[in-house]
Design an enzyme around this catalytic site. Structure first.
Site, PDB file in Angstrom:
ATOM      1  CE  LYS A 252      -3.660   5.146  -4.726  1.00  0.00           C
ATOM      2  NZ  LYS A 252      -2.942   4.185  -3.859  1.00  0.00           N
ATOM      3  CG  ASP A 257      -0.465   0.919  -7.447  1.00  0.00           C
ATOM      4  OD1 ASP A 257       0.632   1.061  -8.032  1.00  0.00           O
ATOM      5  OD2 ASP A 257      -0.590   0.902  -6.205  1.00  0.00           O
ATOM      6  CE  LYS A 264       0.351  -2.299  -5.792  1.00  0.00           C
ATOM      7  NZ  LYS A 264       0.698  -2.260  -4.366  1.00  0.00           N
ATOM      8  CG  ASP A 275      -4.607   2.056  -6.136  1.00  0.00           C
ATOM      9  OD1 ASP A 275      -5.074   2.040  -4.980  1.00  0.00           O
ATOM     10  OD2 ASP A 275      -3.422   2.345  -6.386  1.00  0.00           O
ATOM     11  CG  ASP A 334       3.475  -0.336  -4.787  1.00  0.00           C
ATOM     12  OD1 ASP A 334       2.495   0.145  -5.392  1.00  0.00           O
ATOM     13  OD2 ASP A 334       3.455  -1.443  -4.211  1.00  0.00           O
ATOM     14  CD  GLU A 336       0.270   4.226  -6.203  1.00  0.00           C
ATOM     15  OE1 GLU A 336       1.190   3.601  -5.631  1.00  0.00           O
ATOM     16  OE2 GLU A 336      -0.935   3.945  -6.045  1.00  0.00           O
ATOM     17  NE  ARG A 338       2.654   6.916   0.648  1.00  0.00           N
ATOM     18  CZ  ARG A 338       3.051   6.069   1.602  1.00  0.00           C
ATOM     19  NH1 ARG A 338       3.982   6.435   2.463  1.00  0.00           N
ATOM     20  NH2 ARG A 338       2.498   4.878   1.689  1.00  0.00           N
TER      21      ARG A 338
HETATM   22  N1  BES Z   1      -2.740   0.882  -3.851  1.00  0.00           N
HETATM   23  C1  BES Z   1      -1.784   0.425  -2.915  1.00  0.00           C
HETATM   24  C2  BES Z   1      -2.409   0.031  -1.580  1.00  0.00           C
HETATM   25  C3  BES Z   1      -3.259  -1.194  -1.566  1.00  0.00           C
HETATM   26  C4  BES Z   1      -2.689  -2.429  -1.372  1.00  0.00           C
HETATM   27  C5  BES Z   1      -4.629  -1.100  -1.664  1.00  0.00           C
HETATM   28  C6  BES Z   1      -3.486  -3.557  -1.306  1.00  0.00           C
HETATM   29  C7  BES Z   1      -5.430  -2.212  -1.606  1.00  0.00           C
HETATM   30  C8  BES Z   1      -4.865  -3.448  -1.427  1.00  0.00           C
HETATM   31  C9  BES Z   1      -0.746   1.510  -2.627  1.00  0.00           C
HETATM   32  O1  BES Z   1      -0.444   2.324  -3.693  1.00  0.00           O
HETATM   33  C10 BES Z   1       0.503   0.828  -2.231  1.00  0.00           C
HETATM   34  O2  BES Z   1       1.054   0.153  -3.049  1.00  0.00           O
HETATM   35  N2  BES Z   1       0.932   0.999  -0.985  1.00  0.00           N
HETATM   36  C11 BES Z   1       2.129   0.391  -0.505  1.00  0.00           C
HETATM   37  C12 BES Z   1       2.917   1.428   0.226  1.00  0.00           C
HETATM   38  C13 BES Z   1       4.281   0.934   0.606  1.00  0.00           C
HETATM   39  C14 BES Z   1       5.160   0.874  -0.622  1.00  0.00           C
HETATM   40  C15 BES Z   1       4.859   1.886   1.624  1.00  0.00           C
HETATM   41  C16 BES Z   1       1.727  -0.736   0.429  1.00  0.00           C
HETATM   42  O3  BES Z   1       0.846  -0.529   1.267  1.00  0.00           O
HETATM   43  O4  BES Z   1       2.292  -1.811   0.301  1.00  0.00           O
HETATM   44 ZN    ZN Z   2      -1.904   2.540  -5.072  1.00  0.00          ZN
HETATM   45 MN    MN Z   3       1.036   1.491  -4.932  1.00  0.00          MN
END
Ligand code: BES
Ligand code: ZN
Ligand code: MN
Length: 483
Positions: A252, A257, A264, A275, A334, A336, A338
């Site tokens: 990834k 992000d 966020k 990220d 968010d 993104e 996947r």
């Molecule tokens: N990059 C984030 C995941 C992340 C969060 C990594 C905190 C490290 C620390 C990812 O893109 C994300 O935002 N995931 C969301 C998914 C949700 C919207 C289903 C998450 O985990 O909140």
């Molecule tokens: Zn992310």
């Molecule tokens: Mn994200």
């Protein structure tokens, strides 16, 4: 930094500090050394020092021996000592000596060898621990260890082990540097240039531009890139070290992000420069594998882009079509990671891979579940997962398996498209993996969620605060074991 192997006595080694690893409660381990030294050690063991794991004490040497100082470092109780404990002791001792301003350090290996452990693990901990990221803080850092002398019989085996460890640990440093670099510098274009700099005879690098991705139908990947002015770069590396089907690694590579329109919260958002840690790991792995000339075929794919909420950004509710024809309803911009990995998996199929492994900071839920301690592992192939677990145990880049229950398919049902990109917060760790499974299908595939481990809040014995470079040691170990 230089690493020397010298077959000389400890007391004859000119250095700023001589490291003597100790076993808890065993004060007589260095009786073979000069009388003054063994007396000194016995005295320390009576009060100041016990040999507990990671315990350290630095003392001036007695007169008449070459090392200026002696550092005792504890390995812990004899029957509890493991490769990891030796590594941690190495990190702890070396970082301490560096911070004390030492330059040339030496390691006595008898005790480690006497308990059937390898001094190379100690050296590995030292090399990993001595990393620091000073690119942006100005001024030359004077506290740098210039050499480690391993006091041992010289053998080809030992020389090879040290060479390999140097190669792998410098790939870890390389990955950490990329991850620590702020997103204003670490753009997709910059990441692509870094990948191009790895090019060599056995390693092809090609960059697919936005228009190439459009032609290929990578609607999922491109949907993430829409909100940013930085151009997306779909980076592909091909290492050829053997005949046969390749292993594909996907990292990834969201260079920042923000969450996109599903923005966020401001607090902690600066961490989202991490990220692209999956992509950094893949570059580190390929760098090490190509330098070690390992006999495998390996493809690295880094679908790089920013995720920003610009005027043309993707909106929640939009529907896009991925490279394999599946339509995806975007519930959260968010989610993104996947999206970009789905198209990378679709693209990977052209290589007829023996297996695909993706490495991604995919979910906040992963870091909530495991803190900084474990990678979440999911996948569709028992043999592949077992290989990953074995490499994880060896390297202490630990994985913990999470389920891929078919019930998670329900979480991703969309009313208007083939699937939606998130089923919400509950179960978001396994359901995010299930989303990727929908694209991997029957190809042996493993997913490593490194959201909790890619960057750490508090330093560990051989990982300074910040980017850990996780994934590099794990995967290089796995690849070395591949037949
Ligand atoms: N990059 C984030 C995941 C992340 C969060 C990594 C905190 C490290 C620390 C990812 O893109 C994300 O935002 N995931 C969301 C998914 C949700 C919207 C289903 C998450 O985990 O909140
Ligand atoms: Zn992310
Ligand atoms: Mn994200």
């Amino acid at each position: 930094m230089n690493i020397y192997i010298k077959n000389i006595k400890e007391v004859d080694c000119a250095c700023d500090a001589l490291i003597l690893p100790c076993i808890e409660g065993s004060s007589g381990l260095y009786n073979h050394l000069d009388l003054a030294v063994s007396k000194l050690i016995k005295r320390l063991f009576s009060k100041e020092f016990h040999g507990k794991h990671k315990e350290i004490i630095l003392v001036p040497s007695p007169d008449d021996i070459k090392p200026e100082r002696i550092l005792l470092v504890g390995l812990g109780k004899r029957d509890e000592i493991s490769a990891e404990k030796v590594r941690q002791a190495g990190g702890k001792a070396s970082v301490y000596l560096r911070d004390m301003g030492m330059k040339r350090i030496a390691l006595s290996t008898n005790v480690i060898l006497s308990i059937k452990m390898s001094p190379v693990d100690f050296v590995e901990g030292s090399l990993l621990g001595l990393y620091s990221f000073k690119k942006y803080s100005g001024g030359k850092d004077k506290k740098i260890i210039s050499s480690i002398t391993v006091l041992s019989k010289v053998s080809k085996g030992l020389r090879d082990d040290i060479h390999r460890t140097k190669t792998i640990t410098s790939a870890v440093w390389f990955a950490r540097d990329l991850v620590n670099t702020p997103a204003n510098d670490m753009t997709p274009t910059h990441l692509a240039n870094v990948a191009l700099s790895l090019k060599r005879k056995n390693l092809l690098v090609k960059i697919l531009e936005k228009k190439d991705a459009e032609k290929l139908g990578m609607g999922a990947y491109l949907s993430v890139a829409r909100g940013s002015k930085e151009l997306p770069k779909f980076i592909v590396l091909e290492y050829k070290g053997a005949k046969g089907e390749p292993l594909v690694l996907i990292g990834k590579s969201i260079t920042f992000d923000s969450g996109g329109i599903s923005l966020k919260p401001a607090e902690g958002m600066e961490k989202m420069k991490y990220d692209m840690a999956g992509g950094a790991a893949v570059l580190g792995i390929i760098k090490a594998v190509s330098e070690l000339k390992l006999p495998v075929n390996l493809i690295g794919i880094l679908p790089a882009t920013e995720n920003l909420p610009g005027g043309s950004a993707t909106k929640p509710g939009d529907v896009v079509r991925a490279i394999n024809g599946k339509t995806i309803e975007i519930i959260s911009t968010d989610a993104e990671g996947r999206m970009v990995i789905a198209d990378a998996i679709g693209y990977a199929k052209r290589f007829k891979p023996r297996a695909i492994i993706d490495i991604a900071t995919l979910t906040g839920a992963c870091s909530i579940a495991f803190g900084n301690e474990a990678i979440a592992l999911m996948g569709n192939n028992r043999e592949l997962m077992n290989r990953i677990k074995k490499a994880a145990d060896k390297t202490y880049e630990r994985v913990w398996e999470m389920p891929l229950f078919e019930e998670y398919k329900e979480y991703l049902k969309s009313d208007i498209a083939d699937l939606k990109n998130t089923g919400g917060k509950t179960g978001s760790l396994p359901s995010s993996a299930y989303f990727l499974y929908e694209f991997a299908g029957q190809i042996p595939w493993g997913h490593l969620d490194i959201a909790g481990t890619a960057s750490i809040e508090k330093e560990k014995p051989y990982i300074p605060k910040g980017a850990s470079g996780i994934g590099v040691r794990l995967m290089v170990n796995l690849i070395r074991e591949l037949k």
